[in-house]
Motif scaffolding. Structure first.
Motif, PDB file in Angstrom:
ATOM      1  N   PRO A   1       0.863  -1.305   0.036  1.00 40.91           N
ATOM      2  CA  PRO A   1       0.024   0.015   0.010  1.00 40.91           C
ATOM      3  C   PRO A   1       0.646   1.140   0.009  1.00 40.91           C
ATOM      4  N   ALA A   2       2.001   1.246   0.437  1.00 37.43           N
ATOM      5  CA  ALA A   2       2.848   2.407   0.620  1.00 37.43           C
ATOM      6  C   ALA A   2       3.796   2.574  -0.522  1.00 37.43           C
ATOM      7  N   VAL A   3       3.959   1.514  -1.477  1.00 33.54           N
ATOM      8  CA  VAL A   3       5.061   1.540  -2.202  1.00 33.54           C
ATOM      9  C   VAL A   3       4.453   2.048  -3.585  1.00 33.54           C
ATOM     10  N   ALA A   4       5.298   3.209  -3.933  1.00 34.87           N
ATOM     11  CA  ALA A   4       5.161   3.557  -5.501  1.00 34.87           C
ATOM     12  C   ALA A   4       5.141   2.486  -6.414  1.00 34.87           C
ATOM     13  N   HIS A   5       4.218   1.810  -7.252  1.00 36.91           N
ATOM     14  CA  HIS A   5       4.526   0.994  -8.102  1.00 36.91           C
ATOM     15  C   HIS A   5       3.415   1.017  -9.301  1.00 36.91           C
ATOM     16  N   SER A   6       3.619   0.263 -10.152  1.00 32.36           N
ATOM     17  CA  SER A   6       2.786  -0.160 -11.363  1.00 32.36           C
ATOM     18  C   SER A   6       2.457  -1.595 -11.389  1.00 32.36           C
ATOM     19  N   ALA A   7       1.233  -1.872 -11.835  1.00 30.06           N
ATOM     20  CA  ALA A   7       0.843  -3.420 -11.795  1.00 30.06           C
ATOM     21  C   ALA A   7       0.004  -3.517 -12.934  1.00 30.06           C
ATOM     22  N   ALA A   8       0.517  -5.009 -13.517  1.00 30.09           N
ATOM     23  CA  ALA A   8      -0.220  -5.129 -15.006  1.00 30.09           C
ATOM     24  C   ALA A   8      -0.139  -6.685 -15.075  1.00 30.09           C
ATOM     25  N   LEU A   9      -0.897  -6.927 -16.143  1.00 26.15           N
ATOM     26  CA  LEU A   9      -0.852  -8.500 -16.759  1.00 26.15           C
ATOM     27  C   LEU A   9      -0.455  -8.105 -18.243  1.00 26.15           C
ATOM     28  N   ILE A  10       0.813  -8.175 -18.501  1.00 26.04           N
ATOM     29  CA  ILE A  10       1.279  -7.778 -19.795  1.00 26.04           C
ATOM     30  C   ILE A  10       2.496  -9.163 -20.251  1.00 26.04           C
ATOM     31  N   GLY A  11       2.940  -9.027 -21.374  1.00 27.70           N
ATOM     32  CA  GLY A  11       3.898  -9.882 -21.464  1.00 27.70           C
ATOM     33  C   GLY A  11       3.478 -11.282 -22.128  1.00 27.70           C
ATOM     34  N   PRO A  12       3.936 -12.424 -22.094  1.00 29.66           N
ATOM     35  CA  PRO A  12       3.923 -13.730 -22.536  1.00 29.66           C
ATOM     36  C   PRO A  12       2.631 -14.245 -21.689  1.00 29.66           C
ATOM     37  N   GLY A  13       1.882 -15.020 -22.459  1.00 28.03           N
ATOM     38  CA  GLY A  13       0.679 -15.731 -21.912  1.00 28.03           C
ATOM     39  C   GLY A  13      -0.587 -15.553 -22.794  1.00 28.03           C
ATOM     40  N   SER A  14      -0.990 -16.370 -23.071  1.00 26.68           N
ATOM     41  CA  SER A  14      -2.444 -16.418 -24.000  1.00 26.68           C
ATOM     42  C   SER A  14      -3.554 -15.611 -23.240  1.00 26.68           C
ATOM     43  N   GLU A  15      -3.367 -15.600 -21.821  1.00 24.44           N
ATOM     44  CA  GLU A  15      -4.248 -14.684 -21.139  1.00 24.44           C
ATOM     45  C   GLU A  15      -4.211 -13.082 -21.570  1.00 24.44           C
ATOM     46  N   VAL A  16      -3.077 -12.588 -21.940  1.00 25.07           N
ATOM     47  CA  VAL A  16      -2.547 -11.314 -22.165  1.00 25.07           C
ATOM     48  C   VAL A  16      -3.551 -10.728 -23.250  1.00 25.07           C
ATOM     49  N   LEU A  17      -3.461 -11.685 -24.523  1.00 28.69           N
ATOM     50  CA  LEU A  17      -4.174 -11.360 -25.583  1.00 28.69           C
ATOM     51  C   LEU A  17      -5.671 -11.722 -25.661  1.00 28.69           C
ATOM     52  N   GLU A  18      -6.148 -12.168 -24.576  1.00 26.75           N
ATOM     53  CA  GLU A  18      -7.406 -12.950 -24.151  1.00 26.75           C
ATOM     54  C   GLU A  18      -7.709 -13.999 -25.120  1.00 26.75           C
ATOM     55  N   PHE A  19      -6.623 -14.883 -25.444  1.00 24.78           N
ATOM     56  CA  PHE A  19      -6.982 -16.122 -26.289  1.00 24.78           C
ATOM     57  C   PHE A  19      -7.123 -17.519 -25.108  1.00 24.78           C
ATOM     58  N   ASP A  20      -6.820 -17.223 -24.122  1.00 21.33           N
ATOM     59  CA  ASP A  20      -7.057 -18.198 -22.940  1.00 21.33           C
ATOM     60  C   ASP A  20      -8.294 -19.044 -22.882  1.00 21.33           C
ATOM     61  N   THR A  21      -8.231 -20.256 -22.979  1.00 22.09           N
ATOM     62  CA  THR A  21      -9.621 -21.189 -22.780  1.00 22.09           C
ATOM     63  C   THR A  21      -9.412 -22.103 -21.361  1.00 22.09           C
ATOM     64  N   ALA A  22     -10.269 -22.526 -21.046  1.00 23.90           N
ATOM     65  CA  ALA A  22     -10.266 -23.593 -20.135  1.00 23.90           C
ATOM     66  C   ALA A  22      -9.080 -24.641 -20.047  1.00 23.90           C
ATOM     67  N   ARG A  23      -8.805 -24.762 -21.375  1.00 27.33           N
ATOM     68  CA  ARG A  23      -7.486 -25.797 -21.918  1.00 27.33           C
ATOM     69  C   ARG A  23      -6.193 -25.216 -21.419  1.00 27.33           C
ATOM     70  N   SER A  24      -6.209 -23.776 -21.289  1.00 24.57           N
ATOM     71  CA  SER A  24      -4.995 -23.323 -20.822  1.00 24.57           C
ATOM     72  C   SER A  24      -4.265 -23.337 -19.497  1.00 24.57           C
ATOM     73  N   THR A  25      -5.432 -23.757 -18.836  1.00 26.44           N
ATOM     74  CA  THR A  25      -5.010 -23.897 -17.344  1.00 26.44           C
ATOM     75  C   THR A  25      -4.366 -25.154 -16.847  1.00 26.44           C
ATOM     76  N   ASP A  26      -3.982 -26.045 -18.007  1.00 19.94           N
ATOM     77  CA  ASP A  26      -3.214 -27.232 -17.761  1.00 19.94           C
ATOM     78  C   ASP A  26      -1.675 -26.881 -17.389  1.00 19.94           C
ATOM     79  N   HIS A  27      -1.135 -25.569 -17.819  1.00 13.75           N
ATOM     80  CA  HIS A  27       0.257 -25.470 -17.764  1.00 13.75           C
ATOM     81  C   HIS A  27       0.578 -23.969 -17.841  1.00 13.75           C
ATOM     82  N   ASP A  28       1.571 -23.343 -17.023  1.00 17.90           N
ATOM     83  CA  ASP A  28       1.886 -21.967 -17.296  1.00 17.90           C
ATOM     84  C   ASP A  28       0.779 -20.966 -17.046  1.00 17.90           C
TER      85      ASP A  28
END
Length: 346
Positions: free
Chosen positions: A24-51
């Motif tokens: 709460p007291a730390v200046a920061h930025s937070a995001a979900l970016i970078g690698p991962g099908s969820e970043v581009l919103e292509f993930d499905t239930a199948r995606s949950t089996d790894h990474d």
């Protein structure tokens, strides 16, 4: 599988309910970016089996990384909404929260920090997938000075006009180099060869359509999904689907010809170059239909005002130079290859 929650929603809640209260007291930025099908919103239930799991990137000042990393690791619950908060990700077991310094992360992903400016070599040496991963996803909080994270993303949102013209010209050139081949292969009885070249051309048209609509084409697994999400792409998709499914070169040619006409019309609407006749035509005196991709490449290059870009060989950015995954996922390698092929230097 009906209970699947997209990763970006899971991570948004994870940040708000778990991670943010730990810093709460730390200046920061937070995001979900970078690698991962969820970043581009292509993930499905199948995606949950790894990474896959509740993930957040937390960016802090360099001198605070170690302290914040330790604090977050100590405060994480074992599970969040049924998912472990420490899980296997790209070969190692680690917390779903990555704490790092923004500039360090950007250089690791891109080979440079876009907040310092983006050179021509920068633009052309970063794979489309990486550009999409940095500019898509979601920023949950941007508390670093000057909105640093969103500033970095904004700098890469899309190509400058002349760079865009150059990349499009190179994409048309890729089509021009092979567009008569499906017919020529088929004419000598090589339907397999015709199908292979036809599929290659279909891929190039898909990438061209995305580039014309200001979308960075994702890598092969998600290319068709990205095209399907493009507004107004249904007829183009039908033409390409017919070409890929065709059992004869004439049917294949018909599907490709329909696709060419549609991307030609799209280029004329985008108005980055002089409008051209978007109808297919014969290839010399042979019974093969082509769009004449070089016409569009030449028109685009003629509209380039930057003399450095205008003098580049029409061979392209790193994605157009190579399909090697081992090259594209290593920014240093990609940068060296691009610089060598185009004669560019920092």
């Amino acid at each position: 599988m009906s209970d699947f929650v997209p990763g970006i929603e899971l991570s948004r809640a994870f940040y708000g309910e778990v991670v943010a209260p730990l810093v709460p007291a730390v200046a920061h930025s937070a995001a979900l970016i970078g690698p991962g099908s969820e970043v581009l919103e292509f993930d499905t239930a199948r995606s949950t089996d790894h990474d896959w799991g509740p993930r957040v990137l937390v960016f802090v000042a360099a001198e605070s990384v170690a302290e914040v990393r330790a604090k977050v690791a100590a405060g994480l619950p074992e599970r969040f909404r049924g998912f472990p908060t420490v899980f296997g990700y790209h070969g190692s077991v680690q917390p779903g929260v990555t704490v790092t310094e923004l500039g360090t992360w950007l250089v690791e992903r891109l080979g440079f920090d876009p907040r310092d400016g983006v050179s021509l070599l920068d633009w052309l040496s970063v794979p489309w997938q990486s550009l999409a991963e940095v500019t898509r996803g979601e920023v949950f909080h941007d508390g670093l000075e000057g909105g640093a994270l969103e500033a970095a993303r904004a700098a890469l949102r899309w190509y400058p006009p002349d760079v865009w013209r150059y990349v499009l010209a190179c994409q048309w050139r890729r089509i021009a180099q092979e567009e008569p081949f499906p017919g020529r292969c088929g004419e000598v009885g090589d339907e397999l060869g015709s199908a292979v070249v036809g599929a290659r051309l279909a891929r190039e048209v898909m990438r061209l359509a995305l580039l014309l609509r200001r979308r960075y084409p994702p890598y092969a697994k998600w290319l068709g999904s990205a095209l399907a999400r493009l507004p107004g792409s249904a007829e183009l998709g039908e033409c390409l689907g017919a070409a890929v499914a065709a059992r004869s070169w004439r049917e294949r040619q018909e599907g490709l010809s329909g696709a060419y006409a549609r991307v030609a019309a799209l280029q004329n609407r985008v108005a980055l170059a002089e409008p051209l006749d978007g109808r297919v035509r014969g290839f010399f005196d042979r019974p093969f239909e082509v769009i004449g991709g070089d016409r569009f490449a030449e028109a685009l290059m003629a509209a380039v005002s930057d003399p450095v870009i205008r003098d580049l060989p029409v061979v392209g950015c790193v994605d157009q130079l190579s399909d090697s995954t081992d090259l594209l996922v290593q920014p240093g390698r990609a940068r060296r290859v691009t610089a060598a092929a185009l004669g560019l230097h920092n």
